[in-house]
Scaffold this motif. Structure first.
Motif, PDB file in Angstrom:
ATOM      1  N   LEU A  86       0.833  -1.212   0.000  1.00 35.47           N
ATOM      2  CA  LEU A  86       0.000   0.000   0.000  1.00 35.47           C
ATOM      3  C   LEU A  86       0.865   1.259   0.000  1.00 35.47           C
ATOM      4  O   LEU A  86       0.399   2.339   0.371  1.00 35.47           O
ATOM      5  CB  LEU A  86      -0.934  -0.010   1.220  1.00 35.47           C
ATOM      6  N   SER A  87       2.131   1.096  -0.379  1.00 37.55           N
ATOM      7  CA  SER A  87       3.050   2.232  -0.433  1.00 37.55           C
ATOM      8  C   SER A  87       3.366   2.572  -1.887  1.00 37.55           C
ATOM      9  O   SER A  87       3.261   1.722  -2.766  1.00 37.55           O
ATOM     10  CB  SER A  87       4.378   1.894   0.271  1.00 37.55           C
ATOM     11  N   GLU A 137      11.179   5.055  -0.580  1.00 38.40           N
ATOM     12  CA  GLU A 137      12.429   5.827  -0.619  1.00 38.40           C
ATOM     13  C   GLU A 137      12.569   6.675   0.649  1.00 38.40           C
ATOM     14  O   GLU A 137      13.642   6.733   1.249  1.00 38.40           O
ATOM     15  CB  GLU A 137      12.422   6.735  -1.862  1.00 38.40           C
ATOM     16  N   SER A 138      11.469   7.288   1.084  1.00 31.28           N
ATOM     17  CA  SER A 138      11.511   8.092   2.318  1.00 31.28           C
ATOM     18  C   SER A 138      11.757   7.208   3.539  1.00 31.28           C
ATOM     19  O   SER A 138      12.522   7.571   4.436  1.00 31.28           O
ATOM     20  CB  SER A 138      10.191   8.821   2.547  1.00 31.28           C
ATOM     21  N   TYR A 139      11.090   6.060   3.573  1.00 32.28           N
ATOM     22  CA  TYR A 139      11.260   5.128   4.702  1.00 32.28           C
ATOM     23  C   TYR A 139      12.731   4.728   4.836  1.00 32.28           C
ATOM     24  O   TYR A 139      13.289   4.698   5.934  1.00 32.28           O
ATOM     25  CB  TYR A 139      10.382   3.896   4.479  1.00 32.28           C
ATOM     26  N   LEU A 140      13.363   4.438   3.686  1.00 36.89           N
ATOM     27  CA  LEU A 140      14.756   3.978   3.710  1.00 36.89           C
ATOM     28  C   LEU A 140      15.716   5.039   4.237  1.00 36.89           C
ATOM     29  O   LEU A 140      16.831   4.723   4.646  1.00 36.89           O
ATOM     30  CB  LEU A 140      15.178   3.528   2.299  1.00 36.89           C
ATOM     31  N   GLU A 141      15.284   6.293   4.226  1.00 37.23           N
ATOM     32  CA  GLU A 141      16.162   7.350   4.765  1.00 37.23           C
ATOM     33  C   GLU A 141      16.297   7.251   6.274  1.00 37.23           C
ATOM     34  O   GLU A 141      17.283   7.684   6.844  1.00 37.23           O
ATOM     35  CB  GLU A 141      15.617   8.731   4.370  1.00 37.23           C
ATOM     36  N   HIS A 142      15.280   6.649   6.934  1.00 34.83           N
ATOM     37  CA  HIS A 142      15.404   6.511   8.389  1.00 34.83           C
ATOM     38  C   HIS A 142      15.445   5.064   8.878  1.00 34.83           C
ATOM     39  O   HIS A 142      15.782   4.804  10.023  1.00 34.83           O
ATOM     40  CB  HIS A 142      14.296   7.305   9.113  1.00 34.83           C
ATOM     41  N   GLY A 186       3.133  -2.815  12.262  1.00 32.23           N
ATOM     42  CA  GLY A 186       3.322  -1.751  11.269  1.00 32.23           C
ATOM     43  C   GLY A 186       2.478  -0.529  11.577  1.00 32.23           C
ATOM     44  O   GLY A 186       2.954   0.607  11.496  1.00 32.23           O
ATOM     45  N   ASP A 187       1.217  -0.753  11.953  1.00 26.80           N
ATOM     46  CA  ASP A 187       0.313   0.364  12.255  1.00 26.80           C
ATOM     47  C   ASP A 187       0.753   1.110  13.511  1.00 26.80           C
ATOM     48  O   ASP A 187       0.721   2.341  13.561  1.00 26.80           O
ATOM     49  CB  ASP A 187      -1.119  -0.151  12.484  1.00 26.80           C
ATOM     50  N   ASP A 188       1.162   0.364  14.534  1.00 24.87           N
ATOM     51  CA  ASP A 188       1.481   0.989  15.830  1.00 24.87           C
ATOM     52  C   ASP A 188       2.878   1.609  15.873  1.00 24.87           C
ATOM     53  O   ASP A 188       3.140   2.489  16.685  1.00 24.87           O
ATOM     54  CB  ASP A 188       1.386  -0.052  16.966  1.00 24.87           C
ATOM     55  N   ASN A 189       3.797   1.087  15.052  1.00 27.65           N
ATOM     56  CA  ASN A 189       5.198   1.495  15.190  1.00 27.65           C
ATOM     57  C   ASN A 189       5.814   2.061  13.911  1.00 27.65           C
ATOM     58  O   ASN A 189       7.010   2.357  13.883  1.00 27.65           O
ATOM     59  CB  ASN A 189       6.038   0.294  15.664  1.00 27.65           C
ATOM     60  N   GLY A 190       5.035   2.163  12.854  1.00 28.39           N
ATOM     61  CA  GLY A 190       5.566   2.732  11.614  1.00 28.39           C
ATOM     62  C   GLY A 190       6.601   1.861  10.922  1.00 28.39           C
ATOM     63  O   GLY A 190       7.373   2.332  10.092  1.00 28.39           O
ATOM     64  N   VAL A 191       6.609   0.558  11.269  1.00 31.40           N
ATOM     65  CA  VAL A 191       7.557  -0.366  10.623  1.00 31.40           C
ATOM     66  C   VAL A 191       6.978  -0.796   9.278  1.00 31.40           C
ATOM     67  O   VAL A 191       5.769  -1.006   9.153  1.00 31.40           O
ATOM     68  CB  VAL A 191       7.779  -1.612  11.518  1.00 31.40           C
ATOM     69  N   LEU A 192       7.849  -0.923   8.288  1.00 23.57           N
ATOM     70  CA  LEU A 192       7.393  -1.374   6.973  1.00 23.57           C
ATOM     71  C   LEU A 192       7.168  -2.892   6.999  1.00 23.57           C
ATOM     72  O   LEU A 192       8.033  -3.648   7.461  1.00 23.57           O
ATOM     73  CB  LEU A 192       8.437  -1.015   5.905  1.00 23.57           C
ATOM     74  N   ILE A 193       5.992  -3.317   6.503  1.00 23.63           N
ATOM     75  CA  ILE A 193       5.638  -4.736   6.473  1.00 23.63           C
ATOM     76  C   ILE A 193       5.587  -5.212   5.030  1.00 23.63           C
ATOM     77  O   ILE A 193       4.854  -4.651   4.202  1.00 23.63           O
ATOM     78  CB  ILE A 193       4.252  -4.972   7.139  1.00 23.63           C
ATOM     79  N   GLY A 194       6.364  -6.231   4.724  1.00 22.78           N
ATOM     80  CA  GLY A 194       6.419  -6.755   3.358  1.00 22.78           C
ATOM     81  C   GLY A 194       5.212  -7.612   3.045  1.00 22.78           C
ATOM     82  O   GLY A 194       4.375  -7.880   3.912  1.00 22.78           O
ATOM     83  N   PRO A 195       5.122  -8.071   1.802  1.00 26.35           N
ATOM     84  CA  PRO A 195       4.030  -8.968   1.433  1.00 26.35           C
ATOM     85  C   PRO A 195       4.171 -10.300   2.168  1.00 26.35           C
ATOM     86  O   PRO A 195       5.276 -10.685   2.538  1.00 26.35           O
ATOM     87  CB  PRO A 195       4.215  -9.161  -0.077  1.00 26.35           C
ATOM     88  N   THR A 196       3.058 -10.973   2.364  1.00 25.75           N
ATOM     89  CA  THR A 196       3.104 -12.256   3.062  1.00 25.75           C
ATOM     90  C   THR A 196       3.526 -13.375   2.114  1.00 25.75           C
ATOM     91  O   THR A 196       2.922 -13.556   1.057  1.00 25.75           O
ATOM     92  CB  THR A 196       1.723 -12.582   3.676  1.00 25.75           C
TER      93      THR A 196
END
Ligand code: NI
Length: 249
Positions: free
Chosen positions: A5-6, A12-17, A52-62
């Motif tokens: 859903l990204s 790219e922005s996520y990878l900066e942090h 992912g929702d609570d902590n802003g972690v990126l979640i990959g496909p299952t």
């Protein structure tokens, strides 16, 4: 935050942090008369989405079809050969690595995947080690974590289902799927109440020994409320464990 859903700019922005990602990995196999075929994928996916929702972690496909040859005696079950699964996991990993992800946390929902996931890690590391010219991609660290394997989760499951938690089609995993999909709750009496236990080899042997698909469990104990609590407890454990993982060199 989910990869599917990204947009590419979001990633790219996520990878900066952060260069860490959680990838749910499961199976598509029968879970007895009251359990959904997707149970082992739904559990890690639901828990990972909460993290992912609570902590802003990126979640990959299952990664939702795993090693389940022993369940093929039951309609709907699907499997990968270990060699296929290793190859697919390596390609998923190489794809993520190409963008700069260097910490991949595989949140597993199926005991039958464990040996193959570990073999895939070794296969991936061996490929890098065997290259005569150092690879351009960053080194990768991977971790396998079974969702049910935290002390807080084991304690919660034991309190909820002191008898009949079982080994396959467990009361806890069925509860998690009912919490995720309340309209899929199956209400029926199972005979025997607690399924037999034992070992098995192939799909024919398994179906003969465990005719309704369960091993050692009484999943009729599963409730939506218990599933919700298990999701919350497990998501908290995964969030701290993932944090520690990405902060370990
Ligand atoms: Ni399962």
């Amino acid at each position: 935050m989910q990869l599917s859903l990204s947009t590419w700019q979001d990633v790219e922005s996520y990878l900066e942090h952060s260069t860490g990602i959680i990838v749910p990995i499961g199976s598509m196999e029968q879970h007895g008369p009251t359990g959904l075929i997707g149970t082992d994928s739904i559990c890690p996916e639901t828990i990972a989405k909460r993290v992912g929702d609570d902590n802003g972690v990126l979640i990959g496909p299952t990664f939702n079809v795993g090693c389940a040859q022993h369940h093929l005696g039951f309609p709907g079950s699907m499997t990968l050969r270990p060699s296929t699964m290793i190859a697919a996991m390596c390609d998923w990993t190489a794809s993520l690595s190409r963008h700069g992800f260097d910490k991949i946390y595989w949140l597993n929902g199926h005991g039958g995947n464990i040996a193959t996931i570990n073999a895939a890690f070794v296969e991936y590391y061996a490929q890098r080690s065997l290259e005569s010219v150092p690879a351009k991609q960053p080194a990768i660290t991977m971790k396998l974590q079974n969702w049910w394997d935290f002390k807080t989760v084991l304690d919660t499951a034991k309190r909820m289902h002191p008898v009949g938690e079982g080994m396959h089609a467990t009361a806890s995993e069925v509860a998690v799927t009912y919490a995720a999909y309340p309209d899929q709750v199956r209400d029926m009496v199972l005979e025997p109440k607690i399924a037999p236990t034992g070992s098995f080899t192939d799909a024919y042997d398994y179906r003969k020994k465990f005719p309704d698909g369960r091993i050692g469990s009484d999943p009729t104990q599963a409730t939506i409320e218990n599933g919700q609590e298990l999701i919350t407890v497990t998501a908290q454990a995964v969030a701290s464990d993932f944090e520690a993982f990405i902060n370990t060199p």
